[in-house]
Design a protein around this motif. Structure first.
Motif, mmCIF file in Angstrom:
data_model
loop_
_atom_site.group_PDB
_atom_site.id
_atom_site.type_symbol
_atom_site.label_atom_id
_atom_site.label_comp_id
_atom_site.label_asym_id
_atom_site.label_seq_id
_atom_site.Cartn_x
_atom_site.Cartn_y
_atom_site.Cartn_z
ATOM 1 N N PRO A 196 0.824 -1.205 0.000
ATOM 2 C CA PRO A 196 0.000 0.000 0.000
ATOM 3 C C PRO A 196 0.861 1.258 0.000
ATOM 4 N N VAL A 197 0.279 2.331 -0.521
ATOM 5 C CA VAL A 197 0.967 3.618 -0.514
ATOM 6 C C VAL A 197 0.506 4.423 0.700
ATOM 7 N N TYR A 198 -0.763 4.264 1.045
ATOM 8 C CA TYR A 198 -1.339 4.959 2.193
ATOM 9 C C TYR A 198 -1.552 3.948 3.319
ATOM 10 N N TYR A 199 -2.352 4.293 4.285
ATOM 11 C CA TYR A 199 -2.713 3.388 5.394
ATOM 12 C C TYR A 199 -1.497 2.960 6.218
ATOM 13 N N PRO A 200 -0.786 3.909 6.822
ATOM 14 C CA PRO A 200 0.443 3.572 7.552
ATOM 15 C C PRO A 200 0.229 2.654 8.753
ATOM 16 N N ASP A 201 -0.986 2.606 9.298
ATOM 17 C CA ASP A 201 -1.235 1.758 10.462
ATOM 18 C C ASP A 201 -1.652 0.336 10.103
ATOM 19 N N VAL A 202 -1.939 0.082 8.846
ATOM 20 C CA VAL A 202 -2.392 -1.243 8.417
ATOM 21 C C VAL A 202 -1.179 -2.164 8.296
ATOM 22 N N THR A 203 -1.288 -3.347 8.889
ATOM 23 C CA THR A 203 -0.182 -4.305 8.838
ATOM 24 C C THR A 203 -0.504 -5.535 7.987
ATOM 25 N N ARG A 204 -1.804 -5.745 7.701
ATOM 26 C CA ARG A 204 -2.214 -6.885 6.873
ATOM 27 C C ARG A 204 -3.349 -6.462 5.949
ATOM 28 N N ILE A 205 -3.309 -6.932 4.722
ATOM 29 C CA ILE A 205 -4.393 -6.766 3.761
ATOM 30 C C ILE A 205 -4.589 -8.124 3.098
ATOM 31 N N LEU A 206 -5.836 -8.538 2.949
ATOM 32 C CA LEU A 206 -6.164 -9.861 2.402
ATOM 33 C C LEU A 206 -5.465 -10.975 3.187
ATOM 34 N N GLY A 207 -5.267 -10.727 4.488
ATOM 35 C CA GLY A 207 -4.640 -11.721 5.343
ATOM 36 C C GLY A 207 -3.134 -11.828 5.193
ATOM 37 N N GLN A 208 -2.553 -11.003 4.325
ATOM 38 C CA GLN A 208 -1.114 -11.059 4.057
ATOM 39 C C GLN A 208 -0.405 -9.876 4.701
ATOM 40 N N PRO A 209 0.836 -10.072 5.164
ATOM 41 C CA PRO A 209 1.575 -8.948 5.738
ATOM 42 C C PRO A 209 1.873 -7.880 4.679
ATOM 43 N N VAL A 210 1.705 -6.646 5.071
ATOM 44 C CA VAL A 210 1.963 -5.499 4.212
ATOM 45 C C VAL A 210 3.469 -5.270 4.095
ATOM 46 N N VAL A 211 3.918 -4.939 2.900
ATOM 47 C CA VAL A 211 5.300 -4.549 2.652
ATOM 48 C C VAL A 211 5.243 -3.106 2.155
ATOM 49 N N ARG A 212 6.099 -2.253 2.675
ATOM 50 C CA ARG A 212 6.008 -0.824 2.347
ATOM 51 C C ARG A 212 6.761 -0.404 1.098
ATOM 52 N N ARG A 213 7.755 -1.191 0.682
ATOM 53 C CA ARG A 213 8.511 -0.889 -0.538
ATOM 54 C C ARG A 213 8.680 -2.172 -1.330
ATOM 55 N N LEU A 214 8.580 -2.065 -2.644
ATOM 56 C CA LEU A 214 8.765 -3.248 -3.488
ATOM 57 C C LEU A 214 10.131 -3.880 -3.266
ATOM 58 N N ALA A 215 11.145 -3.041 -3.088
ATOM 59 C CA ALA A 215 12.509 -3.552 -2.894
ATOM 60 C C ALA A 215 12.607 -4.450 -1.659
ATOM 61 N N ASP A 216 11.672 -4.294 -0.713
ATOM 62 C CA ASP A 216 11.696 -5.089 0.517
ATOM 63 C C ASP A 216 10.887 -6.382 0.429
ATOM 64 N N VAL A 217 10.257 -6.636 -0.698
ATOM 65 C CA VAL A 217 9.502 -7.876 -0.872
ATOM 66 C C VAL A 217 10.497 -9.020 -1.014
ATOM 67 N N PRO A 218 10.408 -10.021 -0.142
ATOM 68 C CA PRO A 218 11.335 -11.149 -0.275
ATOM 69 C C PRO A 218 10.990 -12.001 -1.496
ATOM 70 N N GLY A 219 12.006 -12.532 -2.148
ATOM 71 C CA GLY A 219 11.788 -13.439 -3.271
ATOM 72 C C GLY A 219 11.431 -12.723 -4.557
ATOM 73 N N GLU A 220 11.152 -13.526 -5.563
ATOM 74 C CA GLU A 220 10.851 -12.987 -6.893
ATOM 75 C C GLU A 220 9.392 -12.598 -7.008
ATOM 76 N N ILE A 221 9.127 -11.668 -7.917
ATOM 77 C CA ILE A 221 7.770 -11.221 -8.215
ATOM 78 C C ILE A 221 7.547 -11.416 -9.710
ATOM 79 N N ASP A 222 6.441 -12.045 -10.060
ATOM 80 C CA ASP A 222 6.097 -12.186 -11.474
ATOM 81 C C ASP A 222 5.607 -10.858 -12.036
ATOM 82 N N ILE A 223 4.677 -10.218 -11.305
ATOM 83 C CA ILE A 223 4.075 -8.971 -11.775
ATOM 84 C C ILE A 223 3.981 -7.976 -10.628
ATOM 85 N N VAL A 224 4.319 -6.727 -10.914
ATOM 86 C CA VAL A 224 3.934 -5.628 -10.031
ATOM 87 C C VAL A 224 2.690 -5.024 -10.675
ATOM 88 N N ASP A 225 1.561 -5.169 -10.008
ATOM 89 C CA ASP A 225 0.281 -4.650 -10.482
ATOM 90 C C ASP A 225 0.106 -3.266 -9.862
#
Length: 148
Positions: A60-89
């Motif tokens: 997410p770009v907004y919602y600084p207090d949200v830690t999970r969306i769709l049951g998944q942990p929020v990551v604040r920067r793409l560079a911090d996403v562990p592992g490979e990504i097929d698509i950035v939507d």
């Protein structure tokens, strides 16, 4: 390999777009909304993908207090996403895309997908020049449904 798909281009071919959508196993959603905005595409498109068996990483770009969306942990920067990504939507206004380019390039996804109504030729060209395929102004949910 003579028939290898070239990496890094702006994709407009419907067959290749369907291939990309069908092959998505892990999608990071930049600009995802929360459950409180469930009527907005930036929430229901990733919810659809998750329901179709795609792993969704919320960025997410907004919602600084949200830690999970769709049951998944929020990551604040793409560079911090562990592992490979097929698509950035991407769910961001075209004028808001340039500040995300460095973060996208740091992650090096296979594909960057600008959702329906989102087109920024300058950003798309920069990403393609870096070896990333780019789809502009198409809905990943619609294309995924048609490609199945």
């Amino acid at each position: 390999m003579a028939n290898a798909e070239p990496k890094g281009r702006i994709v407009t071919d419907s067959r290749r777009i369907a291939e990309i959508a069908r092959g998505a196993k892990r999608v990071a959603v930049l600009g995802i909304k929360t459950e409180q905005q469930s009527e907005q595409p930036a929430f229901y498109v990733p919810a659809y993908l998750q329901g179709a068996g795609v792993e969704v990483v919320p960025v997410p770009v907004y919602y600084p207090d949200v830690t999970r969306i769709l049951g998944q942990p929020v990551v604040r920067r793409l560079a911090d996403v562990p592992g490979e990504i097929d698509i950035v939507d991407v769910f961001r206004r075209p004028s808001d895309l340039p500040p995300h380019v460095d973060d996208i390039l740091a992650k090096r996804p296979k594909v960057v997908w600008f959702q329906s109504g989102i087109r920024n030729d300058e950003v798309a060209t920069r990403l393609a020049a870096a070896g990333i395929e780019v789809v502009q102004d198409r809905c990943l949910m619609v294309e995924h449904r048609h490609a199945r």
